[in-house]
Design an enzyme around this catalytic site. Sequence first.
Site, mmCIF file in Angstrom:
data_model
loop_
_atom_site.group_PDB
_atom_site.id
_atom_site.type_symbol
_atom_site.label_atom_id
_atom_site.label_comp_id
_atom_site.label_asym_id
_atom_site.label_seq_id
_atom_site.Cartn_x
_atom_site.Cartn_y
_atom_site.Cartn_z
ATOM 1 N N PHE A 115 5.599 -8.379 -3.039
ATOM 2 C CA PHE A 115 5.233 -7.080 -3.611
ATOM 3 C C PHE A 115 5.458 -7.181 -5.120
ATOM 4 C CE2 PHE A 115 5.032 -2.572 -4.146
ATOM 5 C CZ PHE A 115 4.477 -2.051 -2.978
ATOM 6 N N THR A 135 6.002 3.800 -6.625
ATOM 7 C CA THR A 135 6.420 4.141 -5.277
ATOM 8 C C THR A 135 7.082 5.506 -5.234
ATOM 9 O OG1 THR A 135 7.889 3.576 -3.452
ATOM 10 C CG2 THR A 135 8.564 2.817 -5.611
ATOM 11 N N HIS A 151 8.972 6.368 -2.793
ATOM 12 C CA HIS A 151 10.283 6.220 -2.147
ATOM 13 C C HIS A 151 11.102 5.118 -2.819
ATOM 14 C CE1 HIS A 151 7.628 3.439 -0.169
ATOM 15 N NE2 HIS A 151 8.519 2.997 0.702
ATOM 16 N N ALA A 203 10.713 -5.965 -0.844
ATOM 17 C CA ALA A 203 12.160 -6.001 -1.054
ATOM 18 C C ALA A 203 12.942 -5.665 0.218
ATOM 19 C CB ALA A 203 12.532 -5.033 -2.163
ATOM 20 N N ARG A 260 11.955 -8.282 -18.427
ATOM 21 C CA ARG A 260 13.246 -8.765 -17.920
ATOM 22 C C ARG A 260 13.152 -9.933 -16.956
ATOM 23 N NH1 ARG A 260 15.617 -2.662 -16.897
ATOM 24 N NH2 ARG A 260 15.478 -2.074 -19.073
HETATM 25 N N1 INI Z 1 8.596 -3.356 -1.998
HETATM 26 C C1 INI Z 1 8.941 -3.932 -3.167
HETATM 27 O O1 INI Z 1 9.409 -5.080 -3.153
HETATM 28 N N2 INI Z 1 8.789 -3.272 -4.327
HETATM 29 C C2 INI Z 1 8.290 -2.017 -4.395
HETATM 30 O O2 INI Z 1 8.169 -1.447 -5.520
HETATM 31 C C3 INI Z 1 7.904 -1.373 -3.189
HETATM 32 N N3 INI Z 1 7.344 -0.063 -3.202
HETATM 33 O O3 INI Z 1 6.801 0.350 -4.236
HETATM 34 O O4 INI Z 1 7.321 0.642 -2.197
HETATM 35 C C4 INI Z 1 8.085 -2.079 -1.979
HETATM 36 N N4 INI Z 1 7.754 -1.515 -0.794
HETATM 37 C C5 INI Z 1 7.546 -2.308 0.410
HETATM 38 C C6 INI Z 1 8.812 -2.476 1.201
HETATM 39 O O5 INI Z 1 9.720 -3.346 0.540
HETATM 40 C C7 INI Z 1 8.517 -3.093 2.566
HETATM 41 O O6 INI Z 1 7.859 -4.328 2.401
HETATM 42 C C8 INI Z 1 7.642 -2.180 3.450
HETATM 43 O O7 INI Z 1 8.177 -0.888 3.502
HETATM 44 C C9 INI Z 1 7.563 -2.761 4.884
HETATM 45 O O8 INI Z 1 8.856 -2.800 5.484
#
Ligand code: INI
Length: 156
Positions: A28, A92, A94, A62, A133
């Site tokens: 992501f 995002t 959330h 993440a 960063r």
């Molecule tokens: N995952 C990230 O690594 N960074 C983000 O900014 C992000 N946002 O924006 O929602 C994000 N969402 C996905 C999350 O980590 C999971 O992969 C997903 O919810 C499936 O479990």
Amino acid sequence: MSHFANIAEFEPDLNGAGLRIGIVVARFNSNIGEGLLSGAVAELAERGVVDGDIRIATVPGALEIPLVLQAMARSGKYDALVALGAVIRGETYHFEIVSNEMAAGITRVQLDTGVPLANGVLTTEDDDQALARMNVKGRECAACAIEMANLLKVLR
Ligand code: INI
């Protein structure tokens, strides 16, 4: 540098020779992940970790990082682990959930398994902050992983 003449102190040891390092990077915001990874691998190499002692696993986001870290930690194959990724508020709704759950999960894996773990998942307001960063953060986390692996070896 020790603080006191008569008190023993563990000096930070940043020599990576012989250390086995696992890296988990989220896809992501993949451009940020790539920048973090480049910084981390460059730092590991500069500190003596050889390519054959590094393993990289990628995950969707993440929130998937802690489970893969847990599996790598439990395997006994790594002296330290590095988590890399980016959670960006502007993209995002959330943000807090993803950031907090990711960080709590990573900390829990470290304490549950005893394998030192550097958290290089950026949590930023926008893309520009993350871009600015990523290289230094990747490098810092690689150095942190080496230092903690060496400290834990001495303590044990
Ligand atoms: N995952 C990230 O690594 N960074 C983000 O900014 C992000 N946002 O924006 O929602 C994000 N969402 C996905 C999350 O980590 C999971 O992969 C997903 O919810 C499936 O479990």
